[in-house]
Design a protein around this motif. Sequence first.
Motif, mmCIF file in Angstrom:
data_model
loop_
_atom_site.group_PDB
_atom_site.id
_atom_site.type_symbol
_atom_site.label_atom_id
_atom_site.label_comp_id
_atom_site.label_asym_id
_atom_site.label_seq_id
_atom_site.Cartn_x
_atom_site.Cartn_y
_atom_site.Cartn_z
ATOM 1 N N ILE A 73 77.919 9.714 25.023
ATOM 2 C CA ILE A 73 76.675 8.965 25.184
ATOM 3 C C ILE A 73 75.585 9.978 25.525
ATOM 4 O O ILE A 73 75.625 10.618 26.577
ATOM 5 N N ALA A 74 74.632 10.135 24.622
ATOM 6 C CA ALA A 74 73.610 11.180 24.764
ATOM 7 C C ALA A 74 72.303 10.590 25.291
ATOM 8 O O ALA A 74 71.919 9.476 24.921
ATOM 9 N N SER A 75 71.616 11.359 26.146
ATOM 10 C CA SER A 75 70.328 10.945 26.698
ATOM 11 C C SER A 75 69.557 12.182 27.142
ATOM 12 O O SER A 75 70.126 13.266 27.305
ATOM 13 N N ALA A 76 68.242 12.018 27.334
ATOM 14 C CA ALA A 76 67.389 13.131 27.764
ATOM 15 C C ALA A 76 66.187 12.589 28.511
ATOM 16 O O ALA A 76 65.694 11.501 28.217
ATOM 17 N N LYS B 82 58.725 21.674 40.937
ATOM 18 C CA LYS B 82 59.063 22.114 39.579
ATOM 19 C C LYS B 82 59.424 20.916 38.723
ATOM 20 O O LYS B 82 59.946 19.914 39.198
ATOM 21 N N MET B 83 59.155 21.045 37.420
ATOM 22 C CA MET B 83 59.556 20.037 36.450
ATOM 23 C C MET B 83 60.735 20.574 35.644
ATOM 24 O O MET B 83 60.739 21.736 35.231
ATOM 25 N N VAL B 84 61.737 19.732 35.450
ATOM 26 C CA VAL B 84 62.964 20.137 34.765
ATOM 27 C C VAL B 84 63.264 19.146 33.657
ATOM 28 O O VAL B 84 63.225 17.925 33.870
ATOM 29 N N ALA B 85 63.538 19.665 32.466
ATOM 30 C CA ALA B 85 63.980 18.836 31.349
ATOM 31 C C ALA B 85 65.501 18.783 31.347
ATOM 32 O O ALA B 85 66.172 19.803 31.479
ATOM 33 N N VAL B 86 66.045 17.567 31.214
ATOM 34 C CA VAL B 86 67.495 17.362 31.284
ATOM 35 C C VAL B 86 67.965 16.737 29.975
ATOM 36 O O VAL B 86 67.382 15.766 29.491
ATOM 37 N N CYS B 87 69.050 17.294 29.428
ATOM 38 C CA CYS B 87 69.685 16.744 28.231
ATOM 39 C C CYS B 87 71.171 16.576 28.558
ATOM 40 O O CYS B 87 71.811 17.516 29.037
ATOM 41 N N LYS B 88 71.708 15.379 28.292
ATOM 42 C CA LYS B 88 73.057 15.067 28.769
ATOM 43 C C LYS B 88 73.878 14.374 27.692
ATOM 44 O O LYS B 88 73.372 13.493 26.980
ATOM 45 N N ALA B 89 75.148 14.776 27.576
ATOM 46 C CA ALA B 89 76.116 14.135 26.683
ATOM 47 C C ALA B 89 77.308 13.720 27.543
ATOM 48 O O ALA B 89 78.076 14.565 27.995
ATOM 49 N N GLU B 90 77.451 12.403 27.780
ATOM 50 C CA GLU B 90 78.433 11.903 28.750
ATOM 51 C C GLU B 90 79.704 11.399 28.079
ATOM 52 O O GLU B 90 79.655 10.763 27.025
ATOM 53 N N ARG B 91 80.844 11.677 28.724
ATOM 54 C CA ARG B 91 82.147 11.103 28.423
ATOM 55 C C ARG B 91 82.510 11.194 26.936
ATOM 56 O O ARG B 91 82.708 10.186 26.267
ATOM 57 N N LYS C 262 77.554 13.291 11.631
ATOM 58 C CA LYS C 262 76.997 13.939 10.441
ATOM 59 C C LYS C 262 75.672 14.620 10.755
ATOM 60 O O LYS C 262 75.320 15.631 10.138
ATOM 61 N N GLN C 263 74.924 14.067 11.687
ATOM 62 C CA GLN C 263 73.638 14.643 12.079
ATOM 63 C C GLN C 263 73.559 14.741 13.598
ATOM 64 O O GLN C 263 74.157 13.924 14.321
ATOM 65 N N ASP C 264 72.814 15.742 14.072
ATOM 66 C CA ASP C 264 72.621 15.893 15.507
ATOM 67 C C ASP C 264 71.716 14.784 16.040
ATOM 68 O O ASP C 264 70.870 14.245 15.318
ATOM 69 N N ARG C 265 71.879 14.464 17.305
ATOM 70 C CA ARG C 265 70.966 13.537 17.975
ATOM 71 C C ARG C 265 69.814 14.355 18.561
ATOM 72 O O ARG C 265 70.017 15.233 19.390
ATOM 73 N N ILE C 266 68.599 14.049 18.104
ATOM 74 C CA ILE C 266 67.410 14.787 18.530
ATOM 75 C C ILE C 266 66.605 13.914 19.493
ATOM 76 O O ILE C 266 66.303 12.761 19.204
ATOM 77 N N PHE C 267 66.246 14.491 20.651
ATOM 78 C CA PHE C 267 65.465 13.775 21.661
ATOM 79 C C PHE C 267 64.159 14.520 21.904
ATOM 80 O O PHE C 267 64.158 15.727 22.153
ATOM 81 N N GLU C 268 63.039 13.789 21.807
ATOM 82 C CA GLU C 268 61.728 14.346 22.120
ATOM 83 C C GLU C 268 61.396 14.027 23.579
ATOM 84 O O GLU C 268 61.470 12.878 24.000
ATOM 85 N N LEU C 269 61.033 15.045 24.322
ATOM 86 C CA LEU C 269 60.718 14.869 25.749
ATOM 87 C C LEU C 269 59.235 15.091 25.957
ATOM 88 O O LEU C 269 58.688 16.132 25.571
ATOM 89 N N LYS C 270 58.595 14.106 26.547
ATOM 90 C CA LYS C 270 57.159 14.196 26.822
ATOM 91 C C LYS C 270 56.960 14.813 28.197
ATOM 92 O O LYS C 270 57.545 14.378 29.189
ATOM 93 N N HIS C 271 56.107 15.837 28.241
ATOM 94 C CA HIS C 271 55.841 16.524 29.508
ATOM 95 C C HIS C 271 54.896 15.692 30.365
ATOM 96 O O HIS C 271 53.917 15.129 29.877
ATOM 97 N N LYS C 272 55.181 15.617 31.632
ATOM 98 C CA LYS C 272 54.342 14.919 32.603
ATOM 99 C C LYS C 272 53.816 15.910 33.617
ATOM 100 O O LYS C 272 54.469 16.906 33.928
ATOM 101 N N LYS C 273 52.659 15.619 34.137
ATOM 102 C CA LYS C 273 52.080 16.496 35.149
ATOM 103 C C LYS C 273 52.973 16.541 36.382
ATOM 104 O O LYS C 273 53.619 15.562 36.752
ATOM 105 N N ALA C 274 52.958 17.706 37.008
ATOM 106 C CA ALA C 274 53.891 17.920 38.118
ATOM 107 C C ALA C 274 53.663 16.954 39.266
ATOM 108 O O ALA C 274 54.589 16.568 39.951
ATOM 109 N N GLY C 275 52.358 16.540 39.481
ATOM 110 C CA GLY C 275 52.090 15.688 40.624
ATOM 111 C C GLY C 275 52.219 14.214 40.352
ATOM 112 O O GLY C 275 52.031 13.410 41.237
ATOM 113 N N TYR C 276 52.533 13.841 39.111
ATOM 114 C CA TYR C 276 52.556 12.423 38.764
ATOM 115 C C TYR C 276 53.717 11.689 39.427
ATOM 116 O O TYR C 276 53.529 10.661 40.056
#
Length: 284
Positions: free
Chosen positions: A128-131, A139-148, A203-217
């Motif tokens: 199960i993939a998510s990002a 700090k802001m961190v982008a996370v990409c995860k493939a579970e179980r 057959k194809q990779d799962r692609i996730f687009e991550l939108k950047h948010k301001k650090a203080g938001y």
Amino acid sequence: MRDMMWVYAAIILSVSEAWSLDPVKNLAFNLGSDVNLTCSNKTWNEIMFVIWEIQLESHNCKIAFNNDGQGEDSCNDGKSLRNTSSYQSYLHIPSFSTSDVGVYKCELVYNGGTKNDVFHATITVPPIASAWIESRGNKMVAVCKAERGKPAANISWNLEGNSTTVETMSGSDGLITVESRLELTEGMNMETLTCAVSYLNWKQDRIFELKHKKAGYFPLLLSLLVVVVVVFLVGFLFFAQKKQMWLRRCQQPDSLPAKSPPTEDVEEVEPYASYIQRVNSIYN
């Protein structure tokens, strides 16, 4: 007689293993699928007996059958020997799961020869993939995860950061979770930030687009949420106290009970007839 048959089979198979062992077959099956393992295309008109020795992670067991109708099953987990419409023997594994992963050895003796096969059976479970993007301190961190999943998935980023960490965790059921973290630094072009999750059977990779948010938001949103909750609780307690005081007042009587009027001492009046009679007696 039955024990002698299995001893005879073991002697034949121990001799035949040295010259008739086929290469090991590595097989992978989807979670929940029904699996049929075939050792030979020989039919029961030619087969003398067949033995499946199964080595699982939790235990070892055996399933066997001969042409006299005698059988053995020490697995007792749903696996069984079955025949096709043309009476070819195969091992049936219902609803393949992580507990069925292991080594399956087939030893078959037929009129004129023997056949030995070894199957390494493993399982494939799509993850199960998510990002997402989260805040850690300042700090802001982008996370990409493939579970179980099984086997483990691969995660890649289209941008390279100064700090990228990958953590692989294996569950008690053998399924694997992979998590990759990319620290977002100043100067990175994050308008097209994506992560890709690849897996063996996709057959194809799962692609996730991550939108950047301001650090203080995120911290600001969290602080605002805390303030709203606190104000709500204070207001709730205030009105609850007011209502309790109002109920107490309603239960009290509006005025003290009225006192009964004072009794006056009234002199008893003698009847007129008795009075006249008494006066007349005086004058007489």
